[in-house]
Design a protein around this motif. Structure first.
Motif, PDB file in Angstrom:
ATOM      1  N   ARG A  23       0.850  -1.170  -0.010  1.00 11.31           N
ATOM      2  CA  ARG A  23       0.029   0.133   0.120  1.00 11.31           C
ATOM      3  C   ARG A  23       0.951   1.197  -0.177  1.00 11.31           C
ATOM      4  O   ARG A  23       1.600   1.314   0.898  1.00 11.31           O
ATOM      5  N   GLN A  55       1.471   5.460  -0.610  1.00 15.10           N
ATOM      6  CA  GLN A  55       0.731   6.869  -0.581  1.00 15.10           C
ATOM      7  C   GLN A  55       1.694   7.524  -1.620  1.00 15.10           C
ATOM      8  O   GLN A  55       3.064   7.518  -1.561  1.00 15.10           O
ATOM      9  N   TYR A  56       0.887   7.963  -2.720  1.00 17.33           N
ATOM     10  CA  TYR A  56       1.614   8.626  -3.944  1.00 17.33           C
ATOM     11  C   TYR A  56       1.275  10.043  -4.153  1.00 17.33           C
ATOM     12  O   TYR A  56      -0.062  10.365  -4.209  1.00 17.33           O
ATOM     13  N   LEU A  65      -2.579  13.692  -3.578  1.00 20.46           N
ATOM     14  CA  LEU A  65      -2.289  12.429  -2.894  1.00 20.46           C
ATOM     15  C   LEU A  65      -3.036  11.366  -3.020  1.00 20.46           C
ATOM     16  O   LEU A  65      -4.490  11.681  -3.078  1.00 20.46           O
ATOM     17  N   SER A  66      -2.630   9.994  -3.346  1.00 21.85           N
ATOM     18  CA  SER A  66      -3.588   9.002  -3.294  1.00 21.85           C
ATOM     19  C   SER A  66      -3.136   7.861  -2.711  1.00 21.85           C
ATOM     20  O   SER A  66      -1.618   7.719  -2.323  1.00 21.85           O
ATOM     21  N   VAL A  67      -3.999   6.801  -2.053  1.00 21.50           N
ATOM     22  CA  VAL A  67      -3.338   5.638  -1.633  1.00 21.50           C
ATOM     23  C   VAL A  67      -3.676   4.558  -2.466  1.00 21.50           C
ATOM     24  O   VAL A  67      -4.906   4.411  -2.962  1.00 21.50           O
TER      25      VAL A  67
END
Length: 160
Positions: free
Chosen positions: A86, A88-89, A96-98
């Motif tokens: 997983r 965080q990007y 930000l997305s997971v």
């Protein structure tokens, strides 16, 4: 006296990617300096007049910053154990997305390291720049097996 082992074959792109990732997160100690010199030798047959190859080689043989190296170690472990990570990007627009990602391989193109994997959110293969990955969390979720050779977009293809 040093032992010299001559290898007449060449490494595959997947083998070079795995070696480079292993070396990248070693840090800057004496063993890593020697290992990076060995990696440079593996590339001696390439035409370094090509700007893309020369820049990529420089990135491959430069230690990752410590925080990026920690994330790379977590990803390398997940590739080995075939587990979903997983992440965080932060994308190019700083959103930000997971993402839950089945990691396939890591590669370098020009100035950046990338995690290449099956993104479960987008339902497809994606490349994530390591410098934009904020965190990596291993999961206990098994990842499907993927052949890295199918997911190395920057390699030269053989003409049939």
């Amino acid at each position: 006296m040093a032992n010299v082992i001559r290898h007449t074959g060449s490494l595959t792109t997947a083998e070079l990617a795995a070696l480079a990732l292993s070396l990248a997160h070693l840090g800057a100690g004496p063993q890593s300096v020697t290992a990076r010199r060995g990696l440079r030798h593996a590339f001696e047959h390439l035409d370094l007049d090509d700007d893309v190859i020369a820049t990529t080689l420089s990135t491959l043989t430069t230690p990752m910053p410590p925080d990026v190296a920690r994330r790379a170690r977590a990803v390398a472990g997940a590739i080995t154990t075939r587990q979903v990570v997983r992440i965080q990007y932060l994308d190019a627009g700083s959103a930000l997305s997971v993402r839950d990602v089945e990691p396939v391989t890591c590669l370098v193109h020009r100035d950046y390291w990338y995690l290449v994997g099956w993104c479960r959110l987008r339902r497809g293969i994606r490349a994530f720049r390591f410098d934009r990955i904020v965190s990596v969390e291993p999961t206990d979720i098994p990842s499907r097996p993927h052949l890295p050779e199918r997911y190395l977009p920057f390699q030269r293809r053989k003409v049939a």
